[in-house]
Each structure stands twice: as C-alpha cells, then as structure tokens.
Design an enzyme around this catalytic site. Structure first.
Site, short mmCIF file in Angstrom:
data_model
loop_
_atom_site.label_atom_id
_atom_site.label_comp_id
_atom_site.label_asym_id
_atom_site.label_seq_id
_atom_site.Cartn_x
_atom_site.Cartn_y
_atom_site.Cartn_z
N GLU A 249 0.88 -1.18 0.00
CA GLU A 249 0.00 0.00 0.00
C GLU A 249 0.91 1.22 0.00
O GLU A 249 1.52 1.53 1.03
CB GLU A 249 -0.91 -0.01 1.24
CG GLU A 249 -1.91 -1.15 1.26
CD GLU A 249 -2.98 -1.03 0.20
OE1 GLU A 249 -3.11 0.03 -0.44
OE2 GLU A 249 -3.69 -2.03 -0.03
N CYS A 283 -2.05 9.18 2.35
CA CYS A 283 -1.72 8.61 1.04
C CYS A 283 -2.78 8.99 0.00
O CYS A 283 -2.50 9.07 -1.18
CB CYS A 283 -1.62 7.10 1.15
SG CYS A 283 -3.06 6.35 1.91
P1 NAD Z 1 8.39 4.61 4.69
O1 NAD Z 1 8.40 3.81 3.46
O2 NAD Z 1 9.54 5.48 4.97
O3 NAD Z 1 8.24 3.67 5.96
C1 NAD Z 1 7.14 2.78 6.13
C2 NAD Z 1 7.58 1.62 6.99
O4 NAD Z 1 8.52 0.83 6.27
C3 NAD Z 1 8.29 2.01 8.28
O5 NAD Z 1 7.91 1.11 9.29
C4 NAD Z 1 9.75 1.85 7.93
O6 NAD Z 1 10.58 1.62 9.03
C5 NAD Z 1 9.69 0.63 7.03
N1 NAD Z 1 10.79 0.48 6.07
C6 NAD Z 1 11.48 1.46 5.43
N2 NAD Z 1 12.40 0.91 4.62
C7 NAD Z 1 12.30 -0.44 4.74
C8 NAD Z 1 12.99 -1.56 4.16
N3 NAD Z 1 13.99 -1.38 3.29
N4 NAD Z 1 12.60 -2.80 4.50
C9 NAD Z 1 11.58 -2.98 5.36
N5 NAD Z 1 10.92 -1.98 5.97
C10 NAD Z 1 11.27 -0.72 5.66
O7 NAD Z 1 7.03 5.45 4.67
P2 NAD Z 1 6.53 6.51 5.74
O8 NAD Z 1 7.30 7.77 5.56
O9 NAD Z 1 6.48 5.89 7.10
O10 NAD Z 1 5.01 6.72 5.29
C11 NAD Z 1 4.63 7.62 4.33
C12 NAD Z 1 4.33 6.92 3.01
O11 NAD Z 1 3.36 5.91 3.23
C13 NAD Z 1 3.73 7.84 1.97
O12 NAD Z 1 4.30 7.58 0.71
C14 NAD Z 1 2.25 7.45 1.96
O13 NAD Z 1 1.59 7.72 0.76
C15 NAD Z 1 2.34 5.99 2.24
N6 NAD Z 1 1.08 5.50 2.79
C16 NAD Z 1 0.32 4.67 2.00
C17 NAD Z 1 -0.92 4.21 2.47
C18 NAD Z 1 -1.78 3.30 1.63
O14 NAD Z 1 -2.61 2.64 2.21
N7 NAD Z 1 -1.60 3.24 0.33
C19 NAD Z 1 -1.38 4.60 3.73
C20 NAD Z 1 -0.58 5.44 4.49
C21 NAD Z 1 0.66 5.88 4.02
#
Ligand code: NAD
Length: 492
Positions: A249, A283
């Site tokens: 997502e 998002c």
């Molecule tokens: P992010 O990708 O930086 O982090 C999300 C999660 O992934 C965190 O727990 C982080 O520690 C983990 N993570 C990061 N790199 C990783 C890796 N290499 N391997 C495994 N885990 C890893 O995102 P964010 O800044 O926390 O959230 C914002 C983003 O999330 C925005 O792009 C937003 O659009 C998206 N988002 C999407 C939805 C949806 O349902 N489509 C909902 C909410 C947020």
C-alpha cells in the site's frame, strides 16, 4: 519518560543490544518516550515464536474460535480507543479528533474479519475425470510480517492484522520508528484478550534493520506493507529473491476533479478535506485539484477564502484544523517542494512558508499552501509531497480531465465533483485508481476494497476479498476408483 519494549511471545522484551531510540511529540518537540531498538536478533526471536504458535495452540484453534477472539478484541479496542488515539496524536501530531475516530472505528475491522473467520470456504469442483473427487481448501500462509507507516499506525495495522489472524496466520509487526508507541500499547490488549503466546509479536526499530530482517527472514511467508513507493520497491526486490508474496500500500498523487455542474460549496469542502485534513499527510490526499476552466477563478477565490480560515495549532484541541508535520525530514521535504513549485513557475496564492504563529509551541508547522498555474508535468504535480500543499490545474472538458487525472505514475484514489450522473459513471470508469469518490472524499470502510493501481501498490486491503491475500488455496485430488493407469502419461 515512558518506556516501550518489544512484545515477543506474550512477553515484554528489551533488545539484546541494550539500545534505545526516542519518540518525539511533533507539536511540542518533547521526547516523551524511549523505545527499545530492535535488530535482527529480536526479529529471529519473534519469528520463532510466531512459527511455534502456528504449529501449536493457535494452529489448533477452530475458525470460530479465531473469530471469537477477534470480536472480543474489538470490544477491548472500543474501551481503549480514546487512550490509544491520544498516544497516536502525541506521536504523529495529527488531530486527536481524527486519530481517536480512527482508533474507535478500527474495532469494526476486528469485528468484521472475526465474523469472516468461519466463512472461509473451499469448494467441491466439477469432476472432469472418472473416479476423482476434487476439492479446494484455504489454508493460512504462515508467519506474516506487517510493516506500517507513521501517519495512521493502528488503523493501517488493523487493515492487515484483522484479516491475517482471521485467516489463521501468526504475525510479527514492525511499526514505524516514528510512531511505535501506540502499537506497543495495543499489545497490552492482545495480552488481555487471551491471545495464545506468539500469535502476535511486535519488534520496534528501523526499516533498514528490523524491517529488512523481517522481509529477508526465511520463515516469513508474506509481507503486508504500507509506506512509500521507494521502500515498497526495495521490499518487493528482497521478496522476489525468496519468491514471497507481498501486499504493498504505497503513495499517491490523487486528482480531485471539480466540474462546473458540481455543488459549488460541497466541492470547496471536498477540496479542503482532500488536502488540508491530516496536514496533507495521507496517502489518499487530493493533492492535484483539477478545476474546470469556466469556474476556475471563482473556485480558487472561494477556496483561498475558506482555507485561510483554517486554524493551525495544537492537535489535541477540538477547534484545531491543521496540526504540525510529523517528522523533521518530512518538514524539510515539504518546504523544499514549496521552493520547487515556485522555481517551476507555479503561483502561490496562499501560504507558502513555515507557520510561526504565537499559538504553536513546536517548530514544525507549514501554512496551508495553494499553487495555481500548475501544469501536470511540473514536479509539484507529479511527485508526492505528503504535506498541506495543493496544486490547482485547470481543464477544459471531461476528456482533458481524464487525461490529466491519469497522467501520473500513481493510481491510489480520485475524486469527482459533479451533479451529472452520466458523467459520474463515465469518470469512475475511466480514472485509473483503486478508489473513486463521487461528491465525497477520504471515505474508507472495512467493507470496501482499498489499494492502488500502478505505482500506488499491489494487492488490496479491506473488504471480503482481502482475506484471500492471507490464504493459500490448495487443490485436493482423491482417486476413489483405483485402476491400472499408464504412469508415463499426465492425467489431463
Ligand atoms: P516509509 O516507506 O519510509 O516507511 C514505512 C515503513 O517501512 C516504516 O515502518 C519503515 O521503518 C519501514 N521500512 C522502510 N524501509 C524499509 C525496508 N527497506 N525494508 C523494510 N521496511 C522498511 O514510509 P513513511 O514515511 O512511514 O510513510 C509515508 C508513506 O506511506 C507515503 O508515501 C504514503 O503515501 C504511504 N502510505 C500509504 C498508504 C496506503 O494505504 N496506500 C497509507 C498510508 C501511508
């Protein structure tokens, strides 16, 4: 300062490394909690517990028993929703009114999927061969890794945890390093509800450490992830090496499209809720506002009038409309995009800088910002900002609205404002997005599938079908008419 430990095998565990990281309140800037910083060691431990639970007590639960425990959990969530909402606001700075509504409604996800647990049915297949009884059965995948973002920690978790458990899996959760507290607090309810040991585990820590270890772990059968497209791509790459399924997502840059026949004031409210609610940190933000040319100037004038009245301040107060940006890197990113938009030649008609009113104590506020004169090829129109920045793009007619709306790598959501039912149906069909709202925006439910087209993701959460994302289907063939067969020919 509050202290949070990992939750592994129904016990509170400190990291072997003895390291910690801090949780900060984005409104006050105060470090209010410290969280034990996990590593691959805690992930190994948690996955081992989850695997044991799968092969043990949890694996013995009937689907009805799994459903009952989820329904009981939903009752505990309702009791604790306000307290959980308060922690979320403390950690991510989003409005308490919104976070507490999310922590309340998430009870419905556990109730809904609890109800579905004993309605997972295989089927008896039509026989195509003599003497064969052929049927399908659905089985849990195994240990699932659930990785969540900081913007709605517990609701995003509910989208994954409720169906994963209803389907009979066990899980290891990795919450965002910015907002681990509410998920660890939620683990107290997992204990109280009487969940067997090891079914639900949480390891706190960073993405490139705990997150990556979880993805790469040989005993993890699937990752359900919410976050940025950049992290999603990395996870998919790692998962490919194991041939492991993922649900992703990811981000969006959703078009919110206003036609001249729309209810004017309703569309104004829809445009505001699409971008300034949650400080744009959602998002599904309607960050590209497409306005039909013949109402463009009038619409912009009224939008600026209403948006400029938004009250910026303490997210705990009921009359605040816009809170702080959650994380320091996110704050910098938002300011950078304001500069990018200005350099690209967009016209800033509202905001456009850091907010420094005397009513805010933190240092992470951005004024609600509106740019006009945006063309869809500008970076401000193509890239996800995740802040209170709106780009307004004019369009001539339906065909151009569809063209601009779809001319983007993302496809998470879209909004359409019109009073013409034919147009509503045509636009809903043509827009390439997982969700299309007509005359509303930012509506979600446990019953409606949610997810992205294109770079916004893979797979779906919510709704009846989402439970299949956590199940394997197996075909069983029983030959009840033993006969001599040619062993060298496949039975087709
Ligand atoms: P992010 O990708 O930086 O982090 C999300 C999660 O992934 C965190 O727990 C982080 O520690 C983990 N993570 C990061 N790199 C990783 C890796 N290499 N391997 C495994 N885990 C890893 O995102 P964010 O800044 O926390 O959230 C914002 C983003 O999330 C925005 O792009 C937003 O659009 C998206 N988002 C999407 C939805 C949806 O349902 N489509 C909902 C909410 C947020």
């Amino acid at each position: 300062m509050n202290e949070y430990l990992h939750f592994i095998g129904n016990e509170w565990v400190t990291s072997a490394s003895g390291q910690w990281f801090e949780s900060e309140n984005p409104y006050t800037g105060e470090q209010w909690a410290r969280v034990s910083k996990g590593s691959s060691e805690e992930v190994d431990n948690a996955v081992a517990q989850a695997k044991t639970a799968l092969d043990g007590e949890w694996g013995e639960y009937t689907p009805t028993e799994r459903g009952k425990i989820l329904v009981k959990l939903s009752e505990l969530i309702e009791r604790e929703s306000e307290a959980l909402g308060r922690i979320e606001t403390k950690d991510n700075g989003k409005l308490f009114a919104e976070m507490s509504a999310q922590t309340k409604v998430m009870a419905e996800w556990y109730r809904y999927y609890g109800g579905l647990a004993d309605k997972i049915e295989g089927s008896v297949l039509p026989a195509t061969k003599k003497g064969i009884f052929n049927y399908t059965r659905y089985e849990p995948l195994g240990v699932i890794g659930l990785i969540t973002a900081w913007n709605s920690p517990l609701l995003l978790l509910a989208f994954k945890l409720a169906p994963a458990l209803a389907a009979g899996n066990t899980v290891v959760i990795k919450p965002s390093e910015y907002t681990s507290a509410s998920t660890l607090e939620f683990m107290k309810l997992i204990l109280e509800v009487g969940m067997p040991k090891g079914v639900v585990n949480t390891v706190a820590g960073f993405g490139n450490d705990v997150g990556q270890s979880l993805v790469e772990h040989p005993d993890v059968a699937k990752i359900a992830f919410t976050g940025s497209d950049v992290s999603g791509a990395k996870i998919k790459e790692l998962a490919a090496k194991k041939i492991m399924p993922v649900t992703l997502e990811l981000g969006g840059k959703s078009p919110n499209i206003v036609f001249d026949d729309a209810d004017f004031e309703a569309a104004i409210i829809g445009a505001i809720s699409g971008i300034f609610a949650a400080t744009g940190q959602t998002c599904i933000a309607g960050s590209r506002l497409l306005v039909q040319k013949n109402i463009h100037d009038k619409f912009v004038k009224r939008l600026v009038e209403i948006a400029s009245e938004a009250k910026i301040g303490d997210p705990m107060l009921a009359d605040t409309h816009v809170g702080p940006v959650t994380t320091p890197p996110q704050f910098q990113k938002v300011l950078e995009y304001i500069n990018i938009a200005k350099e690209e030649g967009a016209r800033c008609v509202l905001g456009g800088k850091k907010y420094e009113g005397s009513n805010v104590s933190g240092d992470r506020f951005v004024e609600p910002t509106i740019f006009t004169g945006v063309s869809n090829d500008m970076r401000i129109a193509q890239e996800e900002v995740f802040g209170p920045i709106l780009s307004i793009i004019p369009f001539e007619d339906e065909a151009e609205a569809v063209k601009i709306g779809n001319d983007i790598v993302y496809g998470l959501a879209a909004g359409v404002w019109t009073n013409d039912i034919g147009r509503a149906l045509r636009m809903s069909e043509k827009l390439r997005a997982g969700t299309v709202w007509v005359n509303t925006y930012r509506a979600l439910s446990y019953t409606a599938p949610f997810g992205g087209f294109k770079r916004s993701g893979e797979g779906r959460e919510n709704g009846k079908e989402a439970i299949k994302e956590f199940l394997e289907v197996k075909s069983v063939w029983i030959n009840h008419e033993l006969s001599k067969e040619n062993p060298f020919i496949m039975k087709l």
